[in-house]
Design a protein around this motif. Structure first.
Motif, mmCIF file in Angstrom:
data_model
loop_
_atom_site.group_PDB
_atom_site.id
_atom_site.type_symbol
_atom_site.label_atom_id
_atom_site.label_comp_id
_atom_site.label_asym_id
_atom_site.label_seq_id
_atom_site.Cartn_x
_atom_site.Cartn_y
_atom_site.Cartn_z
ATOM 1 N N THR A 129 0.845 -1.188 0.000
ATOM 2 C CA THR A 129 0.000 0.000 0.000
ATOM 3 C C THR A 129 0.882 1.239 0.000
ATOM 4 O O THR A 129 1.769 1.368 0.845
ATOM 5 N N ASN A 130 0.629 2.143 -0.946
ATOM 6 C CA ASN A 130 1.359 3.402 -1.006
ATOM 7 C C ASN A 130 0.736 4.365 -0.010
ATOM 8 O O ASN A 130 -0.390 4.818 -0.181
ATOM 9 N N MET A 131 1.469 4.673 1.065
ATOM 10 C CA MET A 131 0.970 5.536 2.130
ATOM 11 C C MET A 131 1.365 6.994 1.915
ATOM 12 O O MET A 131 1.146 7.833 2.789
ATOM 13 N N VAL A 158 0.071 12.804 -2.705
ATOM 14 C CA VAL A 158 -0.034 13.001 -4.158
ATOM 15 C C VAL A 158 1.355 13.175 -4.769
ATOM 16 O O VAL A 158 2.220 13.831 -4.198
ATOM 17 N N ASN A 159 1.558 12.575 -5.908
ATOM 18 C CA ASN A 159 2.789 12.649 -6.701
ATOM 19 C C ASN A 159 3.975 11.909 -6.091
ATOM 20 O O ASN A 159 5.080 12.013 -6.609
ATOM 21 N N ASN A 160 3.790 11.194 -4.992
ATOM 22 C CA ASN A 160 4.822 10.301 -4.470
ATOM 23 C C ASN A 160 4.450 8.890 -4.908
ATOM 24 O O ASN A 160 3.841 8.127 -4.167
ATOM 25 N N ASN A 161 4.795 8.582 -6.148
ATOM 26 C CA ASN A 161 4.359 7.353 -6.781
ATOM 27 C C ASN A 161 5.442 6.285 -6.728
ATOM 28 O O ASN A 161 6.628 6.580 -6.780
ATOM 29 N N LEU A 162 5.002 5.033 -6.640
ATOM 30 C CA LEU A 162 5.903 3.886 -6.605
ATOM 31 C C LEU A 162 5.927 3.208 -7.966
ATOM 32 O O LEU A 162 4.869 2.954 -8.543
ATOM 33 N N ILE A 163 7.115 2.932 -8.475
ATOM 34 C CA ILE A 163 7.269 2.062 -9.641
ATOM 35 C C ILE A 163 7.565 0.673 -9.089
ATOM 36 O O ILE A 163 8.454 0.519 -8.246
ATOM 37 N N TYR A 164 6.809 -0.336 -9.518
ATOM 38 C CA TYR A 164 7.063 -1.691 -9.035
ATOM 39 C C TYR A 164 7.015 -2.679 -10.195
ATOM 40 O O TYR A 164 6.427 -2.416 -11.231
ATOM 41 N N ARG A 165 7.682 -3.807 -9.985
ATOM 42 C CA ARG A 165 7.681 -4.851 -11.009
ATOM 43 C C ARG A 165 7.923 -6.201 -10.363
ATOM 44 O O ARG A 165 8.552 -6.301 -9.313
ATOM 45 N N TYR A 166 7.394 -7.240 -11.006
ATOM 46 C CA TYR A 166 7.643 -8.623 -10.617
ATOM 47 C C TYR A 166 8.895 -9.075 -11.356
ATOM 48 O O TYR A 166 9.033 -8.834 -12.553
ATOM 49 N N ASP A 167 9.815 -9.714 -10.653
ATOM 50 C CA ASP A 167 11.042 -10.161 -11.301
ATOM 51 C C ASP A 167 11.644 -11.292 -10.490
ATOM 52 O O ASP A 167 11.314 -11.457 -9.314
ATOM 53 N N GLY A 211 0.497 7.705 -5.168
ATOM 54 C CA GLY A 211 0.284 8.287 -3.851
ATOM 55 C C GLY A 211 -1.009 9.097 -3.887
ATOM 56 O O GLY A 211 -1.382 9.636 -4.923
ATOM 57 N N ARG A 212 -1.696 9.190 -2.766
ATOM 58 C CA ARG A 212 -2.982 9.898 -2.686
ATOM 59 C C ARG A 212 -2.966 10.907 -1.548
ATOM 60 O O ARG A 212 -2.144 10.813 -0.649
ATOM 61 N N PRO A 213 -3.896 11.844 -1.542
ATOM 62 C CA PRO A 213 -3.984 12.804 -0.431
ATOM 63 C C PRO A 213 -4.186 12.083 0.896
ATOM 64 O O PRO A 213 -4.749 10.995 0.940
ATOM 65 N N ASP A 214 -3.730 12.706 1.985
ATOM 66 C CA ASP A 214 -3.843 12.085 3.311
ATOM 67 C C ASP A 214 -5.262 11.652 3.644
ATOM 68 O O ASP A 214 -5.469 10.612 4.245
ATOM 69 N N GLY A 215 -6.239 12.458 3.288
ATOM 70 C CA GLY A 215 -7.619 12.136 3.642
ATOM 71 C C GLY A 215 -8.293 11.176 2.686
ATOM 72 O O GLY A 215 -9.396 10.722 2.938
ATOM 73 N N GLY A 216 -7.627 10.851 1.569
ATOM 74 C CA GLY A 216 -8.263 10.012 0.564
ATOM 75 C C GLY A 216 -7.912 8.548 0.701
ATOM 76 O O GLY A 216 -7.208 8.128 1.614
ATOM 77 N N GLU A 217 -8.438 7.770 -0.191
ATOM 78 C CA GLU A 217 -8.133 6.346 -0.229
ATOM 79 C C GLU A 217 -6.684 6.130 -0.635
ATOM 80 O O GLU A 217 -6.133 6.893 -1.423
ATOM 81 N N LYS A 218 -6.069 5.087 -0.127
ATOM 82 C CA LYS A 218 -4.703 4.735 -0.488
ATOM 83 C C LYS A 218 -4.747 3.656 -1.563
ATOM 84 O O LYS A 218 -5.644 2.811 -1.579
ATOM 85 N N GLY A 240 11.870 11.274 -5.634
ATOM 86 C CA GLY A 240 11.890 11.517 -4.192
ATOM 87 C C GLY A 240 11.831 10.246 -3.379
ATOM 88 O O GLY A 240 12.544 9.291 -3.643
ATOM 89 N N LYS A 241 10.932 10.243 -2.372
ATOM 90 C CA LYS A 241 10.766 9.101 -1.478
ATOM 91 C C LYS A 241 9.309 8.671 -1.433
ATOM 92 O O LYS A 241 8.408 9.495 -1.567
ATOM 93 N N VAL A 242 9.095 7.380 -1.218
ATOM 94 C CA VAL A 242 7.754 6.826 -1.095
ATOM 95 C C VAL A 242 7.706 5.964 0.167
ATOM 96 O O VAL A 242 8.620 5.177 0.422
#
Length: 95
Positions: free
Chosen positions: A28-30, A33-42, A57-64, A83-85
């Protein structure tokens, strides 16, 4: 799937791929906004230029945004788009 949250958030940067989850679980990306995770299966650590999927990433008050990995034999790697996630990792305790 029996699940257990890790005690602390996992923080990743955009510098290098990090093993986030080995086996089943939820990521879950906690972040905001704009703190996005790139992920992959490998099967091993991806090359620095490898492409991946985006978990927003989503606003603090919104859904994650989360995704569920049901494959007990898989590995999920990730890095920040910029940046950081901060991630909440939920492990399948039976892996």
């Amino acid at each position: 799937m029996a699940l257990q949250d890790r005690e602390t958030l996992t923080v990743v940067t955009n510098e290098d791929w990090v093993l986030l989850l080995e086996g089943g679980g939820i990521i879950t990306n906690m972040s905001n906004v704009n703190n996005n995770l790139i992920y992959r299966y490998d099967i091993d650590k991806p090359l620095p230029t490898s492409v991946g999927r985006l978990l927003y990433g989503r606003p603090d008050g919104g859904e994650k945004d989360s995704f569920v990995n049901d494959d007990a034999d898989s590995k999920v790697y990730g890095k920040a788009y910029s940046g950081k996630v901060s991630l909440l990792i939920t492990d399948d305790v039976y892996n």
